[in-house]
Design a protein around this motif. Structure first.
Motif, PDB file in Angstrom:
ATOM      1  N   MET A 226     -70.827   3.792  73.286  1.00  0.00           N
ATOM      2  CA  MET A 226     -70.522   3.328  74.637  1.00  0.00           C
ATOM      3  C   MET A 226     -71.387   4.037  75.668  1.00  0.00           C
ATOM      4  O   MET A 226     -71.608   3.515  76.772  1.00  0.00           O
ATOM      5  CB  MET A 226     -69.039   3.542  74.972  1.00  0.00           C
ATOM      6  CG  MET A 226     -68.598   4.976  75.025  1.00  0.00           C
ATOM      7  SD  MET A 226     -66.820   5.179  75.439  1.00  0.00           S
ATOM      8  CE  MET A 226     -66.828   4.821  77.204  1.00  0.00           C
ATOM      9  N   ILE A 227     -71.915   5.200  75.297  1.00  0.00           N
ATOM     10  CA  ILE A 227     -72.829   5.935  76.183  1.00  0.00           C
ATOM     11  C   ILE A 227     -74.274   5.557  75.908  1.00  0.00           C
ATOM     12  O   ILE A 227     -75.005   5.102  76.794  1.00  0.00           O
ATOM     13  CB  ILE A 227     -72.639   7.456  76.016  1.00  0.00           C
ATOM     14  CG1 ILE A 227     -71.210   7.857  76.414  1.00  0.00           C
ATOM     15  CG2 ILE A 227     -73.666   8.227  76.853  1.00  0.00           C
ATOM     16  CD1 ILE A 227     -70.851   9.288  76.072  1.00  0.00           C
ATOM     17  N   TRP A 228     -74.690   5.730  74.651  1.00  0.00           N
ATOM     18  CA  TRP A 228     -76.119   5.552  74.403  1.00  0.00           C
ATOM     19  C   TRP A 228     -76.565   4.097  74.431  1.00  0.00           C
ATOM     20  O   TRP A 228     -77.723   3.815  74.752  1.00  0.00           O
ATOM     21  CB  TRP A 228     -76.579   6.283  73.146  1.00  0.00           C
ATOM     22  CG  TRP A 228     -75.847   6.078  71.864  1.00  0.00           C
ATOM     23  CD1 TRP A 228     -74.867   6.867  71.350  1.00  0.00           C
ATOM     24  CD2 TRP A 228     -76.067   5.042  70.902  1.00  0.00           C
ATOM     25  NE1 TRP A 228     -74.456   6.383  70.119  1.00  0.00           N
ATOM     26  CE2 TRP A 228     -75.180   5.269  69.814  1.00  0.00           C
ATOM     27  CE3 TRP A 228     -76.944   3.952  70.838  1.00  0.00           C
ATOM     28  CZ2 TRP A 228     -75.134   4.445  68.700  1.00  0.00           C
ATOM     29  CZ3 TRP A 228     -76.900   3.122  69.720  1.00  0.00           C
ATOM     30  CH2 TRP A 228     -76.002   3.370  68.679  1.00  0.00           C
ATOM     31  N   ARG A 229     -75.673   3.170  74.147  1.00  0.00           N
ATOM     32  CA  ARG A 229     -76.049   1.764  74.297  1.00  0.00           C
ATOM     33  C   ARG A 229     -76.148   1.375  75.771  1.00  0.00           C
ATOM     34  O   ARG A 229     -77.045   0.632  76.169  1.00  0.00           O
ATOM     35  CB  ARG A 229     -75.030   0.864  73.585  1.00  0.00           C
ATOM     36  CG  ARG A 229     -75.075   0.933  72.066  1.00  0.00           C
ATOM     37  CD  ARG A 229     -74.179  -0.120  71.440  1.00  0.00           C
ATOM     38  NE  ARG A 229     -74.023   0.085  70.014  1.00  0.00           N
ATOM     39  CZ  ARG A 229     -74.916  -0.297  69.100  1.00  0.00           C
ATOM     40  NH1 ARG A 229     -76.025  -0.902  69.471  1.00  0.00           N
ATOM     41  NH2 ARG A 229     -74.690  -0.066  67.809  1.00  0.00           N
ATOM     42  N   ASP A 232     -79.327   2.946  76.943  1.00  0.00           N
ATOM     43  CA  ASP A 232     -80.501   2.621  76.130  1.00  0.00           C
ATOM     44  C   ASP A 232     -81.229   3.894  75.691  1.00  0.00           C
ATOM     45  O   ASP A 232     -82.438   4.047  75.870  1.00  0.00           O
ATOM     46  CB  ASP A 232     -81.450   1.693  76.893  1.00  0.00           C
ATOM     47  CG  ASP A 232     -82.500   1.062  75.969  1.00  0.00           C
ATOM     48  OD1 ASP A 232     -82.238   0.963  74.747  1.00  0.00           O
ATOM     49  OD2 ASP A 232     -83.574   0.681  76.465  1.00  0.00           O
ATOM     50  N   ILE A 233     -80.438   4.803  75.103  1.00  0.00           N
ATOM     51  CA  ILE A 233     -80.990   6.056  74.584  1.00  0.00           C
ATOM     52  C   ILE A 233     -80.442   6.265  73.178  1.00  0.00           C
ATOM     53  O   ILE A 233     -79.788   5.376  72.620  1.00  0.00           O
ATOM     54  CB  ILE A 233     -80.616   7.258  75.485  1.00  0.00           C
ATOM     55  CG1 ILE A 233     -79.078   7.357  75.621  1.00  0.00           C
ATOM     56  CG2 ILE A 233     -81.272   7.130  76.848  1.00  0.00           C
ATOM     57  CD1 ILE A 233     -78.600   8.569  76.414  1.00  0.00           C
ATOM     58  N   LEU A 234     -80.678   7.443  72.601  1.00  0.00           N
ATOM     59  CA  LEU A 234     -80.159   7.787  71.286  1.00  0.00           C
ATOM     60  C   LEU A 234     -78.915   8.670  71.424  1.00  0.00           C
ATOM     61  O   LEU A 234     -78.699   9.299  72.463  1.00  0.00           O
ATOM     62  CB  LEU A 234     -81.224   8.534  70.476  1.00  0.00           C
ATOM     63  CG  LEU A 234     -82.559   7.814  70.264  1.00  0.00           C
ATOM     64  CD1 LEU A 234     -83.551   8.754  69.576  1.00  0.00           C
ATOM     65  CD2 LEU A 234     -82.365   6.546  69.450  1.00  0.00           C
ATOM     66  N   LEU A 239     -75.790  13.777  75.601  1.00  0.00           N
ATOM     67  CA  LEU A 239     -74.943  14.862  76.084  1.00  0.00           C
ATOM     68  C   LEU A 239     -74.642  14.718  77.567  1.00  0.00           C
ATOM     69  O   LEU A 239     -73.496  14.911  78.001  1.00  0.00           O
ATOM     70  CB  LEU A 239     -75.606  16.210  75.807  1.00  0.00           C
ATOM     71  CG  LEU A 239     -74.874  17.442  76.359  1.00  0.00           C
ATOM     72  CD1 LEU A 239     -73.435  17.515  75.867  1.00  0.00           C
ATOM     73  CD2 LEU A 239     -75.634  18.716  75.995  1.00  0.00           C
ATOM     74  N   ASN A 240     -75.652  14.395  78.373  1.00  0.00           N
ATOM     75  CA  ASN A 240     -75.434  14.253  79.802  1.00  0.00           C
ATOM     76  C   ASN A 240     -74.410  13.155  80.099  1.00  0.00           C
ATOM     77  O   ASN A 240     -73.495  13.330  80.905  1.00  0.00           O
ATOM     78  CB  ASN A 240     -76.751  13.943  80.511  1.00  0.00           C
ATOM     79  CG  ASN A 240     -76.614  13.964  82.013  1.00  0.00           C
ATOM     80  OD1 ASN A 240     -76.136  14.945  82.575  1.00  0.00           O
ATOM     81  ND2 ASN A 240     -77.011  12.892  82.678  1.00  0.00           N
ATOM     82  N   GLY A 241     -74.544  12.028  79.411  1.00  0.00           N
ATOM     83  CA  GLY A 241     -73.594  10.938  79.590  1.00  0.00           C
ATOM     84  C   GLY A 241     -72.198  11.336  79.145  1.00  0.00           C
ATOM     85  O   GLY A 241     -71.195  10.962  79.769  1.00  0.00           O
TER      86      GLY A 241
END
Length: 278
Positions: A226-229, A232-234, A239-241
Motif C-alpha cells: 500500500m506504500i510502495w505501490r 512507485d518504489i520498492l 521506510l519514509n512512507g
C-alpha cells in the motif's frame, strides 16, 4: 478504552503506544531484510530491536504475502519454536508474539514462553484457534480482519460499506472469542489483506471509528505494498512512507505499531506524543 493487557502475568499498558518488531523466520517474506534464519541472525536482530525499544517481538514462520508458498504445520513449528526458545534463553524478559493462523503452532510456542498470539486469519483458518488461545487464560489474542485464504484474499475485496463491514466482522468474532472467555483482545484491521490499494487508505482514515469496540488497536503497514505501490518504489525504499503512515495511525488511536524498523517507530511515537501534549 481498555488498554491494560496481561501477557502471562506481565501487565502492559497500551495507553502508552508500543512497538512490535517483526522477525520473519522464513525464506520468502516480502521484505528481504526482515528474514532471519540462523541462531546468530535471530539473536542479532532480536537484540537490535529490544535495545531500540521494542516492547514485543513478533515471530512468524509462514509468509502471508500474496502468492506465498504454503508451509506445513510441522515446518512452521520447526522454524518458530527453536527461535522462541533461543530468544528467551538469551533475553528472558522478552515478550514474544507468535504470528500464526494454526492453533498447534500457537500452543507449542506459548508453552515455550510466547505471550501473545497474532492470528492474521482472525480464526478463519483454524476452528480450534479461539478455544486454544482462551484456554491459556492470560495470553492476549490479536484479532485481524481477513477474508478467504492467503491464496484467495486478493480476489475478495468487494464490500457494501468497507468500514461497517469490517467493523461488523470484527464484532462478531469478538463475541465468539468472549464466548470462550478470551480476556485480552487486540484489533488489527488487516491492511493489505482482502483490501485493495485505496481501501487500505480508507480504513486508515477511519481508524478512530473502531474505538467504538473499546479494544486496543494494532496497526501493521510497515513497508507494505500500500506504500510502495502508491509511491512507485520498492519495499526497501518504503521506510519514509511507513513512518508517515505510522504517524497518522498514532494520531488516529493506534496502540501498537508492528514494524520492521523499530528505532524509527519509537522516534515517531515520541514526536507524536510531543504534539499531543501541546
Amino acid at each position: 478504552m481498555t488498554t491494560l493487557i496481561n501477557c502471562r502475568g506481565k501487565l502492559i499498558d497500551l495507553a502508552q503506544p508500543r512497538v512490535m518488531g517483526i522477525l520473519n523466520i522464513t525464506p520468502d517474506s516480502f521484505f528481504e531484510r526482515s528474514r532471519v534464519h540462523t541462531e546468530e541472525e535471530i539473536l542479532k536482530q532480536a537484540e537490535k530491536m529490544l535495545s531500540s525499544g521494542a516492547t514485543f517481538l513478533d515471530l512468524g514462520g509462514h509468509s502471508t504475502r500474496p502468492g506465498a508458498m504454503p508451509v506445513s504445520e510441522e515446518e512452521e513449528i520447526k522454524r518458530v519454536l527453536p527461535a522462541t526458545e533461543v530468544i528467551l534463553k538469551h533475553f528472558p524478559e522478552a515478550l514474544i508474539s507468535i504470528d500464526t493462523f494454526r492453533s498447534n503452532v500457537a500452543k507449542a510456542c506459548v508453552e515455550a514462553g510466547a505471550v501473545i498470539v497474532n492470528d492474521v486469519s482472525g480464526g478463519l483458518l483454524d476452528d480450534k484457534m479461539y478455544e486454544t488461545v482462551a484456554s491459556f487464560g492470560d495470553v492476549p489474542y490479536i484479532l485481524m480482519h481477513m477474508r478467504g485464504t492467503i491464496e484467495t484474499m486478493t480476489q475478495l475485496t468487494h464490500y457494501n460499506n468497507l468500514v461497517l463491514d469490517v467493523l461488523d466482522d470484527l464484532q462478531q468474532k469478538v463475541a465468539k472469542l468472549r464466548a470462550f472467555n478470551q480476556r485480552d483482545i487486540i484489533l488489527d484491521l488487516g491492511f493489505g489483506f482482502a483490501k485493495n490499494l485505496d481501501q487500505n487508505y480508507e480504513l486508515l482514515n477511519h481508524l478512530a471509528d473502531f474505538e467504538v469496540m473499546n479494544l486496543p488497536m494494532l496497526v501493521g503497514v510497515s513497508r507494505k505494498s500500500m506504500i510502495w505501490r502508491k509511491l512507485d518504489i520498492l519495499a526497501s525504499e518504503a521506510l519514509n512512507g511507513t513512518t508517515a503512515l505510522n504517524a497518522v495511525a498514532l494520531m488516529k488511536g493506534a496502540n501498537i505499531l508492528r514494524v520492521h524498523d523499530v528505532k524509527e517507530a519509537i522516534e515517531t511515537i515520541r514526536l507524536v506524543e510531543a504534539v499531543n501534549a501541546k
